[in-house]
Design an enzyme around this catalytic site. Sequence first.
Site, PDB file in Angstrom:
ATOM      1  N   GLU A 223     -56.424  60.866 -95.114  1.00 58.36           N
ATOM      2  CA  GLU A 223     -55.901  62.204 -95.385  1.00 58.36           C
ATOM      3  C   GLU A 223     -54.422  62.046 -95.721  1.00 58.36           C
ATOM      4  OE1 GLU A 223     -57.225  65.296 -95.476  1.00 58.36           O
ATOM      5  OE2 GLU A 223     -59.220  64.417 -95.303  1.00 58.36           O
ATOM      6  N   CYS A 257     -48.353  69.135 -95.151  1.00 60.09           N
ATOM      7  CA  CYS A 257     -48.768  68.211 -96.211  1.00 60.09           C
ATOM      8  C   CYS A 257     -49.421  68.911 -97.389  1.00 60.09           C
ATOM      9  CB  CYS A 257     -49.698  67.133 -95.647  1.00 60.09           C
ATOM     10  SG  CYS A 257     -51.168  67.790 -94.830  1.00 60.09           S
TER      11      CYS A 257
END
Length: 482
Positions: A223, A257
């Site tokens: 991720e 993010c």
Amino acid sequence: MESAHKEDDSSSSSNPFAALVDCLRAKWLTGKTRPMEYRRTQLEALGRFLEEKKSEILQALNADLRKPAFEGELADISLVMNEVNTALNNLEYWMADEHVNKNLATTFDSAFIRKDPYGVVLIISPFNYPFYLTLPPLVGAIAAGNCVIVKPSELSRCSAKLMAEVLPTYLDPDTFAVVTGGHEPTARLLENKFDYIFYTGNNTFGKMVMTAAAKHLTPLTLELGGKSPCYVDSCCDFQNAANRIAWTKFCNAGQTCNAPDYVICTADTRERLIPCLRQAIRCFYGCNPQESPDYGRIINDEHFRRVRALLDCGQVAIGGETDESDRYIAPTVLVNVKEGEPIMQQEILGPVLPIFTVAGLDEAIKYINSKDRPLAAYAFSCHRKVMNRVLACTSSGGFCGNDCLMHSFLVSLPHGGIGCSGFGKYHGKFSFDTFTHQRGCLIRCMGLEVLNSVRYPPYTEKKLQMLKFGTDVRRWNPCTLL
């Protein structure tokens, strides 16, 4: 506990985590984590941790990131509890054997997919959402029946300390462990053989994790982040768009993010958007955001200096104030940024929003597609055809129209990257599937050997045609439109 597994690599004897990994694998081999009730017990314990230690969690987040209680409770507690409750509500269904279609040759047999745990899994999480980016993967790993080692980021020290000291008092220490430390301990931990690795963080260390996993042929999920674009059309409600962009970009001091990393629009649209962004920032944080209790701080001095250096790109249209002693960077909007400047080349992970101008939608799509595929793509427009065009003509891990981040709130949607923004999915059942080996199973009848004889030598054309008749897959509609 005596180890049931020995590493082939002679260096394992000197690895500080080898004994821990071996003990967890020995316990996993006993089958302790497999029963549904055991998994339920562990998930319920994780839910109690979130409820009973809510105050301590919020204090740790505030100490690490000056994160407002509102943001901490929403992301790091409430959204994680949604994951726990979703797993508890659906665990029996997720775990059940999935029976599949059979061909004529296997009519009397049992064909199904068994949901097996991988074994001993490692979860490495980042600093920016210490609990939200650690515990949802943990929910999936527990629900799938694995033993788990969690490695939280050393940068969010208070949150990591809380997890290391308190989580093992809720979860079974025979099947769960927390490892703390910086880069060196993480590298040594990765020398061990795991059955699955789940990593959330930056691209650079993600490559190191992938290299370590390759040594043992360990499957993994990465991720990562990237530069998530946000296209703003000339036809939209500019104040609504500004409110939504500003909240998602500047919450957690921009350290998200999949927040919009840059806005891309025409010059005319930019001029209409900037006053609305200024209004949103003033409404959210007041005239001096540094005094606002609702505005966070950069995690440490190194990241502060990195983000501050990006302010040299383009021109400051809003904000730009900094205070190194407080690790404060004001909500900032930059204009006239150039494609080759650092602000447009690296993930920002801070409260700085560049606006990159293009001639129109076609050029915006061309620019987005010329870059690495991002974790998310966003588009604001009153015209559905514009939204659909951005969705159809770009590629990203996720997509959200007329808002940002909100797609990540749904446990029914997969969350994950594509290309340089990562691979693999999680949230809800996708987390369970990530940590589950889907084992194809066929159990055949011991009798009826006459049906099997068509595949045995001596071969004949008649046997081949009979076998093909029993095993071939036929198209439902063979017609083709010309």
